[in-house]
Design a protein around this motif. Structure first.
Motif, PDB file in Angstrom:
ATOM      1  N   TYR A   1       7.134   5.377   1.605  1.00 13.63           N
ATOM      2  CA  TYR A   1       6.199   5.372   2.730  1.00 13.63           C
ATOM      3  C   TYR A   1       5.063   6.330   2.393  1.00 13.63           C
ATOM      4  N   LEU A   2       3.841   5.824   2.372  1.00 10.38           N
ATOM      5  CA  LEU A   2       2.656   6.623   2.072  1.00 10.38           C
ATOM      6  C   LEU A   2       2.818   7.422   0.780  1.00 10.38           C
ATOM      7  N   GLY A   3       3.334   6.744  -0.256  1.00 10.65           N
ATOM      8  CA  GLY A   3       3.407   7.362  -1.573  1.00 10.65           C
ATOM      9  C   GLY A   3       4.606   8.246  -1.825  1.00 10.65           C
ATOM     10  N   GLN A   4       5.457   8.456  -0.821  1.00 10.96           N
ATOM     11  CA  GLN A   4       6.616   9.323  -0.998  1.00 10.96           C
ATOM     12  C   GLN A   4       7.906   8.563  -0.704  1.00 10.96           C
TER      13      GLN A   4
ATOM     14  N   GLY B   1       3.912  -0.183  17.897  1.00  9.07           N
ATOM     15  CA  GLY B   1       2.626  -0.581  17.351  1.00  9.07           C
ATOM     16  C   GLY B   1       1.920   0.578  16.678  1.00  9.07           C
ATOM     17  N   GLY B   2       0.659   0.330  16.262  1.00  4.27           N
ATOM     18  CA  GLY B   2      -0.118   1.375  15.616  1.00  4.27           C
ATOM     19  C   GLY B   2      -0.340   1.087  14.159  1.00  4.27           C
ATOM     20  N   GLU B   3      -1.410   1.648  13.627  1.00  7.19           N
ATOM     21  CA  GLU B   3      -1.762   1.451  12.235  1.00  7.19           C
ATOM     22  C   GLU B   3      -1.027   2.462  11.340  1.00  7.19           C
ATOM     23  N   VAL B   4      -0.763   2.034  10.099  1.00  8.79           N
ATOM     24  CA  VAL B   4      -0.202   2.955   9.111  1.00  8.79           C
ATOM     25  C   VAL B   4      -1.273   3.977   8.750  1.00  8.79           C
ATOM     26  N   PRO B   5      -0.943   5.274   8.721  1.00 12.63           N
ATOM     27  CA  PRO B   5      -1.950   6.285   8.374  1.00 12.63           C
ATOM     28  C   PRO B   5      -2.566   6.028   7.000  1.00 12.63           C
ATOM     29  N   SER B   6      -3.783   6.473   6.827  1.00  9.52           N
ATOM     30  CA  SER B   6      -4.496   6.272   5.567  1.00  9.52           C
ATOM     31  C   SER B   6      -3.961   7.218   4.493  1.00  9.52           C
TER      32      SER B   6
ATOM     33  N   GLY C   1       0.780  -1.225   0.000  1.00  9.23           N
ATOM     34  CA  GLY C   1       0.000   0.000   0.000  1.00  9.23           C
ATOM     35  C   GLY C   1       0.811   1.274   0.000  1.00  9.23           C
ATOM     36  N   CYS C   2       2.154   1.157  -0.046  1.00 11.78           N
ATOM     37  CA  CYS C   2       2.976   2.370   0.018  1.00 11.78           C
ATOM     38  C   CYS C   2       3.097   3.076  -1.328  1.00 11.78           C
ATOM     39  N   GLY C   3       2.662   2.418  -2.413  1.00 12.79           N
ATOM     40  CA  GLY C   3       2.705   3.056  -3.723  1.00 12.79           C
ATOM     41  C   GLY C   3       3.731   2.482  -4.680  1.00 12.79           C
TER      42      GLY C   3
ATOM     43  N   ALA D   1      -4.274  17.770   1.537  1.00 11.00           N
ATOM     44  CA  ALA D   1      -3.247  16.990   0.843  1.00 11.00           C
ATOM     45  C   ALA D   1      -2.078  16.769   1.793  1.00 11.00           C
ATOM     46  N   PRO D   2      -1.310  15.711   1.573  1.00 13.27           N
ATOM     47  CA  PRO D   2      -0.141  15.487   2.432  1.00 13.27           C
ATOM     48  C   PRO D   2       0.933  16.535   2.190  1.00 13.27           C
ATOM     49  N   GLU D   3       1.703  16.781   3.193  1.00  8.26           N
ATOM     50  CA  GLU D   3       2.824  17.711   3.058  1.00  8.26           C
ATOM     51  C   GLU D   3       3.972  17.005   2.342  1.00  8.26           C
TER      52      GLU D   3
END
Length: 299
Positions: free
Chosen positions: A223-226, A267-272, A45-47, A280-282
């Motif tokens: 990570y998260l598309g970047q 722990g913790g979920e990966v942000p959406s 899902g990271c792109g 928009a993401p920074e």
């Protein structure tokens, strides 16, 4: 090194409910040099695959440029893109679903030559024969159907098909992840040999860090598309600077007890990657911490 592919500010967004957008790839810039293997790693899902599809122009980018061998292909029409497709080919994760079960392997390998109207029937047949030998299969294997091959042999057929048009770039999207470990080694050895013999460049997409460490020259961590870290194989594996890169390496299983890292995972979920309308993401800003080693700044 001489760049074959230059990606600048590449972004791909997909529409979501209520005007939201999925920011699958966000402002990615990187270079793939000639005769080089650039590996792209990151969790599901990271792109990674979206980035591969954009470079292959299987998807049209929302913004940014993709320059292949000096030509920006990011906005070309299908007709103008067609001659450039010969320069780049793809090897997919599942070799069985990549092949038509009703057609012989030789026909599958010949398809790119027929589609691009390369040579005569006789010259194409000879080309297919040489391609089978190149990927360490026998010419007799041309008559087999996909179900008559092992998984490793099927992937060799897919590699032969990708090489039919003599491309400069091979995009390998999890190309060995569906294979047994012993078979993975032989296919990777083949890919390295082909790179040496043919001068190929690879964009190698994988989640398996052990394989990436074995085959890559440089590594981009997504990570998260970047891209949050980019550097040589030794820089990323021996001196990881970004917290996410360190977590990836900590999570990777290592058989040798003397080389195991201490696991310090949180722990913790990966942000959406879904952002509401108007948000928009920074964009990350990279620091060059060593020559050729770029790391995204962290808050």
């Amino acid at each position: 090194m001489n760049a074959l592919v230059e990606v600048r500010g590449l972004t791909k967004q997909f529409p979501h409910a209520q005007g939201a957008r999925v920011h699958a790839v966000e402002n990615v810039s990187l270079t793939i040099n000639r005769k080089e293997t650039l590996a792209v790693v990151g969790e599901s899902g990271c792109g990674k695959s979206t980035l591969a599809n954009l470079i292959m122009r299987l998807d049209r980018p929302t913004s940014g440029s993709i320059e292949v061998d000096g030509t920006d292909i990011s906005s070309l029409s299908q007709s103008r893109l067609r001659p450039h497709r010969r320069k780049m080919q793809m090897v997919f994760q599942d070799p069985f679903s990549s092949l038509d079960p009703r057609r012989r392997a030789g026909d599958a390998v010949e398809d790119p030559l027929r589609i691009h109207k390369v040579g005569t029937a006789e010259s194409r047949a000879e080309k297919v024969r040489s391609l089978f030998e190149l990927v360490r299969l026998t010419p007799e294997h041309r008559e087999n159907y996909p179900h008559q091959f092992s998984g490793g042999q099927r992937q060799r057929v897919c590699i032969a098909r990708a090489l039919a048009l003599e491309p400069q770039l091979i995009v390998a999207d999890e190309a060995v992840s569906a294979l047994d470990v012993s078979v993975q080694a032989s296919v990777l050895d083949l890919m390295v040999d082909l790179q040496d013999r043919l001068g190929l460049s690879y964009l190698f997409i994988s989640h398996d860090l052990a394989i990436v460490e074995q085959i890559s020259h440089r590594v981009a961590v997504m990570y998260l598309g970047q891209v949050v870290e980019l550097g040589s194989r030794d820089q990323v594996f021996s001196d990881p600077r970004h917290p996410y890169t360190r977590k990836l390496l900590d999570a990777a299983p290592i058989a040798d007890p003397h080389r195991r890292r201490a696991h310090k995972l949180q722990g913790g979920e990966v942000p959406s990657p879904v952002w509401a309308k108007g948000t928009a993401p920074e964009h990350v800003v990279h620091d060059e911490v060593a020559p050729g080693h770029f790391v995204a700044q962290t808050p």
